[in-house]
Design an enzyme around this catalytic site. Structure first.
Site, PDB file in Angstrom:
ATOM      1  N   PRO A   1       0.789  -1.164  -0.012  1.00  0.00           N
ATOM      2  CA  PRO A   1      -0.025   0.245   0.018  1.00  0.00           C
ATOM      3  C   PRO A   1       0.831   1.462  -0.180  1.00  0.00           C
ATOM      4  O   PRO A   1       1.856   1.285   0.621  1.00  0.00           O
ATOM      5  CB  PRO A   1      -0.859   0.096   1.215  1.00  0.00           C
ATOM      6  CG  PRO A   1      -0.125  -1.271   2.111  1.00  0.00           C
ATOM      7  CD  PRO A   1       0.568  -2.014   1.080  1.00  0.00           C
ATOM      8  N   GLU A   2       0.395   2.139  -0.896  1.00  0.00           N
ATOM      9  CA  GLU A   2       1.211   3.545  -0.804  1.00  0.00           C
ATOM     10  C   GLU A   2       0.315   4.351   0.090  1.00  0.00           C
ATOM     11  O   GLU A   2      -0.605   4.099   0.778  1.00  0.00           O
ATOM     12  CB  GLU A   2       1.193   3.890  -2.411  1.00  0.00           C
ATOM     13  CG  GLU A   2       2.065   2.870  -2.849  1.00  0.00           C
ATOM     14  CD  GLU A   2       2.353   3.454  -4.481  1.00  0.00           C
ATOM     15  OE1 GLU A   2       2.153   4.527  -4.888  1.00  0.00           O
ATOM     16  OE2 GLU A   2       2.685   2.524  -5.341  1.00  0.00           O
TER      17      GLU A   2
ATOM     18  N   ARG B   1       0.802 -12.941   5.016  1.00  0.00           N
ATOM     19  CA  ARG B   1       2.171 -13.224   4.593  1.00  0.00           C
ATOM     20  C   ARG B   1       3.118 -12.812   5.764  1.00  0.00           C
ATOM     21  O   ARG B   1       4.331 -13.114   5.568  1.00  0.00           O
ATOM     22  CB  ARG B   1       2.515 -12.609   3.269  1.00  0.00           C
ATOM     23  CG  ARG B   1       1.728 -12.928   2.096  1.00  0.00           C
ATOM     24  CD  ARG B   1       2.174 -12.641   0.636  1.00  0.00           C
ATOM     25  NE  ARG B   1       3.434 -13.014   0.356  1.00  0.00           N
ATOM     26  CZ  ARG B   1       3.996 -12.483  -0.601  1.00  0.00           C
ATOM     27  NH1 ARG B   1       3.200 -11.661  -1.358  1.00  0.00           N
ATOM     28  NH2 ARG B   1       5.287 -12.681  -0.916  1.00  0.00           N
TER      29      ARG B   1
ATOM     30  N   ARG C   1      12.408  -1.441 -10.451  1.00  0.00           N
ATOM     31  CA  ARG C   1      10.770  -1.236 -10.314  1.00  0.00           C
ATOM     32  C   ARG C   1      10.292  -1.286 -11.532  1.00  0.00           C
ATOM     33  O   ARG C   1      10.708  -0.160 -12.620  1.00  0.00           O
ATOM     34  CB  ARG C   1      10.296  -0.085  -9.517  1.00  0.00           C
ATOM     35  CG  ARG C   1      10.903   0.040  -8.205  1.00  0.00           C
ATOM     36  CD  ARG C   1      10.454  -1.384  -7.086  1.00  0.00           C
ATOM     37  NE  ARG C   1       9.162  -1.313  -7.085  1.00  0.00           N
ATOM     38  CZ  ARG C   1       8.381  -0.492  -6.231  1.00  0.00           C
ATOM     39  NH1 ARG C   1       9.147   0.157  -5.397  1.00  0.00           N
ATOM     40  NH2 ARG C   1       7.055  -0.672  -6.167  1.00  0.00           N
TER      41      ARG C   1
END
Ligand code: ZN
Length: 284
Positions: free
Chosen positions: A2-3, A119, A268
């Site tokens: 999440p940003e 996770r 990225r």
């Protein structure tokens, strides 16, 4: 991961917890209590005074000397204990083999919450000095809550940097919380090729404004739900419908119909339209 807009929405959805007393904090997966200076016991019977966000971190402030910084990472979620969003297996058998996925339980009076994180990469870091923690981590000021400090730092460093602008935008010590989606979207809207050396960006102030505008619009849309993000109410964001380049490799550019390209930059994936974002700089 999440940003900023997603974490902002999580923070907002947790606001109803403010003022509630934490009877007990139960750490179930010891690994979640990461680099903490305080013990979970130190939070017992304290009231949560504020839920905030700094960059991509959630900040749970109990007192100026009792702060928990939470990193959700890939799959972390704050949910009501027993939430219908939990997998049936865990709801029916909380002590079963998947028990560590509920990594901690916050026993707030009237509203017990869990940190559910399948996770198990998320972290809770309990600290006594929030500003010192972020300074030590080298995290830049927050672009929404700490203006104009965030803008000043960004513009100052950009002027002297020869790094490509895309990884520059992702560097948390230069701009906190922007992340991959919003960097690609901002560069596209500004017509800037992602490999442009930072100091050669012609209108850095305009780029910063565009970043802020995209972040604000995404926050209003509830964030971009890719992969696994939901806020505490289980609501997903809808900003991904407004993505012009991110995740659209091979599709037509909305402005010029050229195909959206994907390259890897600084490790990225990077999405852009070569026609709308031409190279206007020379390689050395
Ligand atoms: Zn285009």
């Amino acid at each position: 991961m999440p940003e900023l807009p997603e974490v902002e929405n999580v923070a907002r959805s947790l606001k109803p917890l403010e003022g509630k007393r934490l009877a007990r904090l139960e750490v179930i997966d010891a690994r979640v209590w990461f680099e903490s200076q305080l013990d979970p016991l130190h939070f017992h019977r304290l009231s949560l005074s504020e839920v905030a966000r700094r960059g991509k971190y959630l900040v749970l402030r109990f007192s100026p000397e009792h702060v928990i910084v939470q990193h959700l990472r890939m799959t972390g979620k704050m949910l009501d204990d027993g939430s219908a969003l939990l997998p049936a297996l865990l709801r029916e058998d909380p002590e079963g083999p998947k028990r560590l996925q509920i990594r901690a339980r916050f026993h707030f009076d009237q509203r017990p919450m869990i940190f559910f994180d399948p996770r198990r990469f998320g972290t809770l870091t309990a600290i006594a000095d929030e500003d010192a923690f972020f300074a030590e981590k080298g995290i830049a000021p927050d672009p929404i809550h700490q203006e104009p400090a965030a803008r000043q730092l960004f513009l100052k460093r950009l002027k002297d940097s020869e790094r490509p602008i895309k990884p520059f935008l992702l560097d948390q010590s230069l701009a906190a919380g922007i992340g991959n989606i919003y960097a690609d979207e901002a560069l596209h809207r500004e017509g800037i090729h992602p490999e442009t050396p930072a100091h050669k960006v012609k209108h850095p102030e305009r780029l910063w404004e565009t970043v802020l505008e995209i972040l604000a619009r995404s926050i209003e849309a509830g964030g971009s739900s890719i992969i696994d993000y939901v806020n505490a109410e289980g609501l997903r964001g809808s900003f991904s419908a407004q993505h012009l380049v991110y995740g659209r490799e091979g599709e037509e550019c909305v402005s010029c119909r050229a195909p959206i390209r994907r390259i890897v930059l600084g490790g990225r994936s990077t999405h852009f339209c070569l026609h709308c974002q031409p190279k206007r700089f020379r390689r050395r």
